[in-house]
Motif scaffolding. Structure first.
Motif, short mmCIF file in Angstrom:
data_model
loop_
_atom_site.label_atom_id
_atom_site.label_comp_id
_atom_site.label_asym_id
_atom_site.label_seq_id
_atom_site.Cartn_x
_atom_site.Cartn_y
_atom_site.Cartn_z
N MET A 36 -11.85 25.50 2.19
CA MET A 36 -11.85 25.81 3.61
C MET A 36 -12.63 24.77 4.40
N LEU A 37 -13.73 24.33 3.82
CA LEU A 37 -14.53 23.32 4.50
C LEU A 37 -13.75 22.02 4.62
N VAL A 38 -13.12 21.61 3.53
CA VAL A 38 -12.33 20.38 3.57
C VAL A 38 -11.25 20.50 4.62
N SER A 39 -10.61 21.65 4.65
CA SER A 39 -9.55 21.88 5.61
C SER A 39 -10.07 21.77 7.04
N LEU A 40 -11.26 22.33 7.28
CA LEU A 40 -11.85 22.24 8.62
C LEU A 40 -12.14 20.80 8.99
N VAL A 41 -12.68 20.06 8.03
CA VAL A 41 -12.99 18.65 8.31
C VAL A 41 -11.71 17.89 8.64
N LEU A 42 -10.66 18.17 7.87
CA LEU A 42 -9.38 17.51 8.14
C LEU A 42 -8.91 17.82 9.57
N ALA B 189 -10.88 16.08 12.13
CA ALA B 189 -10.56 14.65 12.12
C ALA B 189 -9.28 14.39 12.90
N VAL B 190 -8.29 15.25 12.70
CA VAL B 190 -7.04 15.08 13.45
C VAL B 190 -7.30 15.25 14.94
N GLY B 191 -8.10 16.25 15.29
CA GLY B 191 -8.44 16.46 16.70
C GLY B 191 -9.15 15.25 17.27
N PHE B 192 -10.08 14.73 16.51
CA PHE B 192 -10.82 13.55 16.96
C PHE B 192 -9.87 12.39 17.20
N LEU B 193 -8.96 12.23 16.26
CA LEU B 193 -7.98 11.14 16.36
C LEU B 193 -7.11 11.30 17.61
N ASN B 194 -6.64 12.52 17.83
CA ASN B 194 -5.87 12.80 19.04
C ASN B 194 -6.64 12.34 20.27
N GLY B 195 -7.88 12.80 20.35
CA GLY B 195 -8.68 12.49 21.52
C GLY B 195 -8.92 11.00 21.66
N LEU B 196 -9.24 10.38 20.54
CA LEU B 196 -9.54 8.95 20.57
C LEU B 196 -8.32 8.17 21.04
N LEU B 197 -7.15 8.53 20.49
CA LEU B 197 -5.92 7.82 20.87
C LEU B 197 -5.65 7.99 22.36
N VAL B 198 -5.81 9.22 22.84
CA VAL B 198 -5.54 9.47 24.25
C VAL B 198 -6.48 8.65 25.12
N MET C 203 -11.02 18.32 19.68
CA MET C 203 -11.56 18.82 18.43
C MET C 203 -11.69 20.34 18.47
N THR C 204 -12.00 20.87 19.63
CA THR C 204 -12.07 22.33 19.77
C THR C 204 -10.72 22.96 19.49
N SER C 205 -9.67 22.37 20.04
CA SER C 205 -8.37 23.01 19.83
C SER C 205 -7.95 22.86 18.38
N ALA C 206 -8.32 21.74 17.74
CA ALA C 206 -8.03 21.60 16.31
C ALA C 206 -8.84 22.61 15.51
N GLY C 207 -10.09 22.80 15.90
CA GLY C 207 -10.93 23.77 15.23
C GLY C 207 -10.38 25.18 15.36
N ALA C 208 -9.88 25.50 16.56
CA ALA C 208 -9.27 26.81 16.75
C ALA C 208 -8.03 26.93 15.86
#
Ligand SMILES: Nc1ncnc2c1ncn2[C@@H]1O[C@H](COP(=O)(O)OP(=O)(O)OP(=O)(O)O)[C@@H](O)[C@H]1O
Ligand SMILES: Nc1ncnc2c1ncn2[C@@H]1O[C@H](COP(=O)(O)OP(=O)(O)OP(=O)(O)O)[C@@H](O)[C@H]1O
Ligand SMILES: [Mg+2]
Ligand SMILES: [Mg+2]
Lengths: 343, 275, 302, 275, 343
Positions: free
Chosen positions: E107-113, E116-125, E240-245
């Motif tokens: 579960m932790l790994v999944s959360l980190v993943l 990370a995707v959320g971060f990437l989204n934000g960074l790209l935008v 990242m919040t929306s990815a976390g949700a």
């Protein structure tokens, strides 16, 4: 003192710079990149018969993308555009195969229905001040329900059958469903319609008064209103245009494949928006081009078919598509920035 | 000559905010009606009613002897009422020349825009105002504040048919451009147009104005013909005599007695007192 | 709704009992196959004078909510298609625990007993797929395309997998966008152009067989076409020799028989199937028997 | 005292448009540097560089003796440079008090906003400028142009630490509010802040300014300490002597010799000539 | 003179008026209307067990709608939010059932993943300046591809099976998948999570500095930048919040039904946006509320389930949904306008 060509406040530039500044430049470069990539990576892609398939799959999406792009430039969305293609085709199918109406009359009735829905969309958006995203989503659901439930209730199944046996079928088929052989590849009527629609839309956008209004209502609606632009009429017209395009695509689908089904076009609405955005339209309105949207559809069509030609694991299709999409848009953006810098 | 526009007890609410209440005045052909007042006094609200941008909530608006309730600026435009809004009413992403003609585009055969004429006219009209644009194809959003202001004014003057309404046209302008605008106003008046001119600067208003309406906290403080009021009176009225005096003292203390603003204020106050 | 299961009342008139059955499937709305299941169930409802409420959702979480909803509504029986048994386990068990008879249809043949259902009617994707696979083997297909019209659909994936297991040769899955027939034709054409050795196209819905026939013609390939599910156009193409055969999974039977099973339970306490699953198909429609089923296909019940 | 900000041959291009080229000046503590110039001269561009809103393309920007290349306004703010932008930098849909503190919100325990303090401060700071708001909870987009201007100024003054930059703060303001803003500028100067003040009105600039930089078509026309330049010279320089004269004649003809503007212009022109 | 309560320029108003002005008021009225409608029209809807089902179906959508609403207030979209719920669930499923990883670690790994995707989204935008609509669409496609192809490659099918047999399954199941019986109806853990998320989001939005920044970056990004708001950090945080949700909902789905499939969540992204808009969020950013989005999800959940209880023909489901949606939004708008008039 009037500004002359050699204003000391202008660094350089010229005709090339002016061309590079158009919104569709990035999409053009991206389209070429995608084409070259698949032409090199696969054998069939760049042949006449290969081109025939990706042109075909791009064409119907392209027509809708252009209409949706006009609407987006005008600052609105139409989520019912996809379902509309199914709705119009089903309407003609039901009226001819079940009720025995003359095929041309059925097409006319279908067109009138489509335009009425478009008008309603526009009217609701303008009257209530609700976002078009929501209003057309409502219409989308309603159309989807009609496509499914009404068609099922009338013909007992969820796809039009026996369309080819309808009297005079061959006439509209010739207009919408036939194919011409060009250089060994079959070019479908939809491709010609696509080119026509793109050309007309470009002309309207850039060369007519209405085009000016479209940019204005999308870019700054209050300002446009204040200088006397008929905002409501322009926007309602745009909604009717996208509904009309939905009708055209409905006919193209119906007469190319001789059938449509209840779920035809459902989910496609976002692909149109994607194509328009890839082609340089701003989601917030006021900026974009018809040619760009057409190129966006071309990129989509080429990618979709190119992946098949390349024989990549089809389960990854979506992932490839995502990467390609991002790649195309990034390239697009890079080109545009460069163009603006060196204008 | 009869009034082009007559307003009678007009008022406007935004929700429960009363922005304007019980204002009456008239606009005559060949006359400049100046509207003056503090910030937030309701000047923009007032002219938005005249130009059809907002419908009024109370009172009567009479144009050419007929009572009207504009529901869109188009209606006002069709009656020959052209407006320069304080927020300029331009579409930032569109080129300057398209903005200039927006809503009244000239066309050639088959509905084709007469782009040649449009670009040429834009360039020359702006040049006449002393604005020398590099490129009329530039999006108007990239122009400076004053340049944009000039485009809006040039447009209204070019299309102004019978009534010309200007909301603080000179605020963002330099000395030279302000002079040009005042000249335009005078010319429009001489051509028989009715002009409504909103400004904070009594020095700009007085020379061209024929009548002066003062607004204060959404209410009219009087509507004076030029013959009944002097420039210092006007200035004093605008800022409120007593407050003005206090301010002029303070400024003199802080900026020194020779400060132009302090001098200006105190001279006006003293003139006001001698009356 | 109606309380009580009516078990103890003997063979009463259904109208007195005011029976309601819920049928909750994983089919997408408008999917031709599930539409026929629905038609069958509704026809049975009409024939027996009971109320049948159909609902569906491809997402197991939502499907389980629909089952919970039916239980809350105190229906007299529940029919469930268990494409993803793990996802429905709790809800099905809840229904059983609430004393509501449950019949599973179509998929879930491995689990129905464990979950306490009365019987399983149908033919899982696996059985149908395997039958098709061996038939294709007999027909000599070596390199087939299996056209999937909806990405990530559990049932469709399973069908292709089962076909692969018995056909012997090579089977390639091809994803197409089922909501755009134009693209479906173009994509199949592309694939046939790209791989000339493909000798057969298997589609998983009648509609797409028509697209495949066009695509084969266009690409100049000599591939054969076979399909799951029927439609009037499919029958016509079979008669014209353009489609080898169609697999009729007899979805109508699944709906009709499931309601019948519940009805018998309600009025007479019968255990339909006697604790064993009941198969509803498949039937193969070829040039020989196409004529006979043609008129049912036109009505949309086969 | 050493300069707070020093600019040396600074320039800025937008694409191929050269908005500013080769401008040099300095901002000292306790001094007001006025930037004057025609519309489109590059004034806003210049201050956007100082405040970090745009990065400069050429030249050197030195703050506190260290060369800088701001990539965001935050960096400038952290160095104590507060700015009032011509386009005000407000978020229209947000309430006035949230806008006032945006980016520098005071918090209580657990990161909770100190909303009480925020509302009270907003109200009192605006009242001090003579803006009497009905409701600080109103979205700032519904305020009048001048009211919004005052919020932006009050905010910058409140947070201004060492350098205060104002881009045409008085343009939309009435006589009274303009006076208040000039007083603020004088006070800031007296507290030892460096002030950069952009305006079109030489009458506003001269009394408070210590040095005057003139821009024209993106280039500096000179950087004069107050001792070296008179008000009429300044005005004439701004508009360009010859053009000004022609304009004053025209205006006199059109508005009558007694027109204040015409008089003002001609007096300035004549003063300029006698020099 | 300072403004006092009795300013002659203010017509009337008061505390009630202030409440009525909140963005979520319309949604609240619409939710009540929908509730009353189905409570009257059907027997089961208003019972404890009926409420249990529509609360459950609203809860997972509601959590995402709240997160997406925050993002929308911040001026961005996240189209990968739906696929993210499937992705995180599948990741845990694969790691535990196939690779035997400890369930909490997975579960932790999944959360980190996810983050990370959320971060990437934000960074790209933020880095590319591309619209988030396009960037997250790209991520959506990529995630969808991974969900399908990678999962199929690893476990040979497209749905996780046998999750309940994983060691320690009962621990996270208690946190995410259990249900409490309240007044005879089963209330799932997801409902409590939903309430918690809504409360936290509301607090952040209205009472913290970050909330102020969220409104600002969505309402006027340039202005926010100019006054020193850390725009990039705020927006990346929102992604990242929306990815976390998405991760939270993935866990709720996984542990409530003990399975997820490759297509879980696909297509849901628009439902989240719809709920947020119904709840009063502006598509253009800068305006909206978390409670509104939660109410939007409630309306959606009640309508969806209510139609089933009402026993209306399933084929018309979409049409009903469309009409209901339009009705709710119109009511919403009417209430808001009225509130503004009589504020
Ligand atoms: N983003 C931009 N892209 C292209 N040109 C620009 C841009 N911003 C400003 N310009 C141009 O740069 C020049 C200087 O603009 P600036 O806003 O600095 O003028 P200004 O001196 O502040 O004028 P004003 O007094 O009217 O506010 C103008 O001619 C304007 O058209
Ligand atoms: N849409 C609106 N909603 C609520 N209040 C408004 C709205 N528009 C204006 N107001 C209020 O009405 C009053 C009058 O505004 P108006 O813009 O007419 O002032 P003004 O005289 O033009 O001021 P300025 O000289 O600053 O431009 C102001 O106090 C303003 O806050
Ligand atoms: Mg105003
Ligand atoms: Mg400026």
């Amino acid at each position: 003192m009037t500004a002359v060509a050699a204003d000391e406040r202008v660094a350089s530039g010229g005709a090339l710079g002016r061309v590079l500044k158009r919104p569709e430049v990035g999409a053009l470069v991206a389209a070429i990149a995608v084409f070259v990539f698949f032409a090199v990576a696969t054998d069939t892609f760049a042949t006449a018969s290969g081109a025939s398939t990706w042109l075909r799959s791009a064409s119907t999406i392209g027509i809708m993308a252009v209409a949706v792009a006009l609407l987006m430039i005008g600052g609105e969305f139409d989520l019912s555009a996809g379902a509309m293609t199914g709705f119009t085709g089903l309407a003609v199918g039901v009226m001819t195969t079940q009720w025995g109406l003359n095929i041309w009359a059925a097409m006319l009735v279908s067109l009138v229905l489509a335009l009425a829905v478009g008008f309603l969309n526009g009217l609701l958006v303008m009257r209530t001040g609700l976002p078009s995203f929501i209003v057309t989503l409502g219409t989308f659901f309603v159309l989807q329900g009609i496509d499914l439930a009404a068609v099922k209730a009338i013909i007992g199944q969820v796809a039009i059958q026996g369309m080819a046996n309808v009297p005079f079928y061959s006439q509209p088929h010739a207009v919408f469903g036939s194919a011409a052989t060009v250089a060994g590849g079959r070019i479908y009527a939809s491709v010609f319609w696509w080119i026509l629609v793109t050309a007309v839309a470009t002309w309207v956008l850039l060369k007519t008064r209405v085009g000016n209004w479209i940019f204005a209502v999308g870019g700054a609606q209050t300002s446009a209103r204040q200088v006397g632009v008929p905002v409501a009429r322009t926007k309602i017209g745009l909604f009717m245009t996208s509904a009309g395009a939905g009708w055209l695509v409905g006919m193209l689908l119906l007469f190319t494949t001789s059938t449509v089904q209840s779920n035809t076009g459902v989910g496609q609405e976002f692909i149109y928006i994607i194509c328009a955005v890839v082609g340089g339209c701003l989601l917030t309105g006021g900026y974009g081009s018809a040619v760009g949207a057409a190129l966006g559809a071309l990129i989509y069509g080429m990618t979709n078919q190119g992946i098949v030609y390349a024989g990549w694991d089809n389960n990854w299709l979506k992932a490839f598509l995502g990467v390609m999409l991002l790649g195309a848009v990034l390239l697009n953006e890079a080109v545009r920035r460069r163009a603006e810098r060196s204008r | 000559m009869s009034a082009l526009i007559e307003v009678d007890g007009i008022g406007k609410r935004y929700g429960n905010i009363i922005a304007l209440a019980d204002v009456s005045t008239s606009v005559h052909p060949g006359e400049v009606t100046c509207v003056l007042g503090d910030n937030g006094a309701g000047k923009s609200t007032f002219i938005k009613i005249l130009s059809g941008a907002h419908a009024h909530s109370d009172g009567r608006l009479v144009v050419d002897g007929e009572e009207r309730h504009f529901s869109s600026p188009r209606e006002a435009l069709n009656l020959g009422i052209a407006t320069v809004y304080q927020d300029l009413a331009v579409v930032p992403l569109m080129p300057v020349w398209r903005n200039f003609f927006l809503g009244s585009e000239p066309t050639k055969r088959f509905g084709r825009l007469d782009t040649g004429l449009m670009k040429k006219t834009t360039k020359s009209e702006l040049a006449a105002m002393g604005i020398d644009l590099r490129d009329v194809d530039q999006p108007i959003g990239t122009l400076s504040g004053g340049e944009r202001q000039c485009v809006a004014i040039a447009r209204a003057v070019y299309f102004g048919a019978r009534v010309l309404i200007l909301d603080e046209p000179t605020a963002a302008l330099g000395v030279k451009q302000s002079g040009v605008v005042l000249r335009y106003i005078a010319r429009a008046r001489d051509r028989g147009l009715g002009v409504v001119f909103i400004t904070h600067n009594p020095h700009h208003a007085y020379p061209v104005g024929d009548r002066f309406m003062l607004l204060r906290r959404g209410r009219s403080m009087g509507d004076h013909p030029k013959s009944e009021i002097t420039l210092p009176e006007l200035t004093a009225l605008m800022a409120g005599g007593a407050e003005l005096e206090a301010l002029s003292h303070e400024l003199a203390a802080e900026l020194g007695q020779d400060s132009a603003v302090a001098q200006e204020l105190s001279s006006e106050v003293s003139e006001l007192k001698t009356k | 709704g109606c309380s009580g299961t009516g078990q103890e009342k003997g063979a009463d008139e259904a109208s007195d009992l005011d029976l309601t059955y819920a049928i909750v499937t994983h089919g997408a709305p408008g999917d031709a196959f599930w539409d026929r299941v629905k038609s069958g169930a509704e026809r049975a409802g009409k024939d027996y004078g009971v109320k049948v409420e159909y609902s569906s959702d491809a997402d197991p979480a939502k499907q389980s909510q629909l089952i919970d909803g039916a239980v809350a509504d105190k229906v007299d029986g529940v029919i469930v298609s268990m494409a993803n048994p793990d996802g429905l386990e709790q809800s099905v068990k809840n229904a059983v625990a609430a004393g509501i008879p449950v019949v599973t249809i179509n998929s879930g043949i491995d689990k129905w007993k464990e979950f306490g259902a009365m019987t399983h009617i149908g033919q899982s994707e696996e059985i149908a797929g395997q039958a098709v696979g061996s038939r294709l083997k007999t027909a000599g297909w070596k390199n087939a395309l299996c056209v999937i019209q909806e990405a990530g659909n559990v049932g469709l994936e399973e069908r292709c997998k089962a076909v692969t297991s018995t056909m012997g040769g090579k089977v390639t899955n091809l994803q197409v966008d089922g909501t755009d027939d134009n693209a479906v034709q173009a994509t199949i054409t592309s694939k046939l152009q790209a791989d000339k050795t493909i000798d057969g196209v298997l589609t998983l819905g009648g509609q797409y067989a028509i697209d495949a026939v066009s695509a084969v013609g266009e690409s100049g390939s000599s591939a054969k076409v076979a399909t799951f599910d029927l439609s009037a156009d499919v029958i016509k193409n079979i008669q014209d020799g353009k489609i080898e055969f169609a697999v009729d999974q007899q979805p109508f039977v699944q709906g009709y028989a499931a309601v019948t099973a519940l009805y018998l339970k309600s009025i007479n306490g019968n255990d339909f199937g006697g604790g064993q699953p009941v198969y509803s198909g498949p039937a193969f429609i070829t040039k020989e028997n196409a004529e006979a089923v043609g008129k049912f296909a036109a009505k949309g019940t086969r």
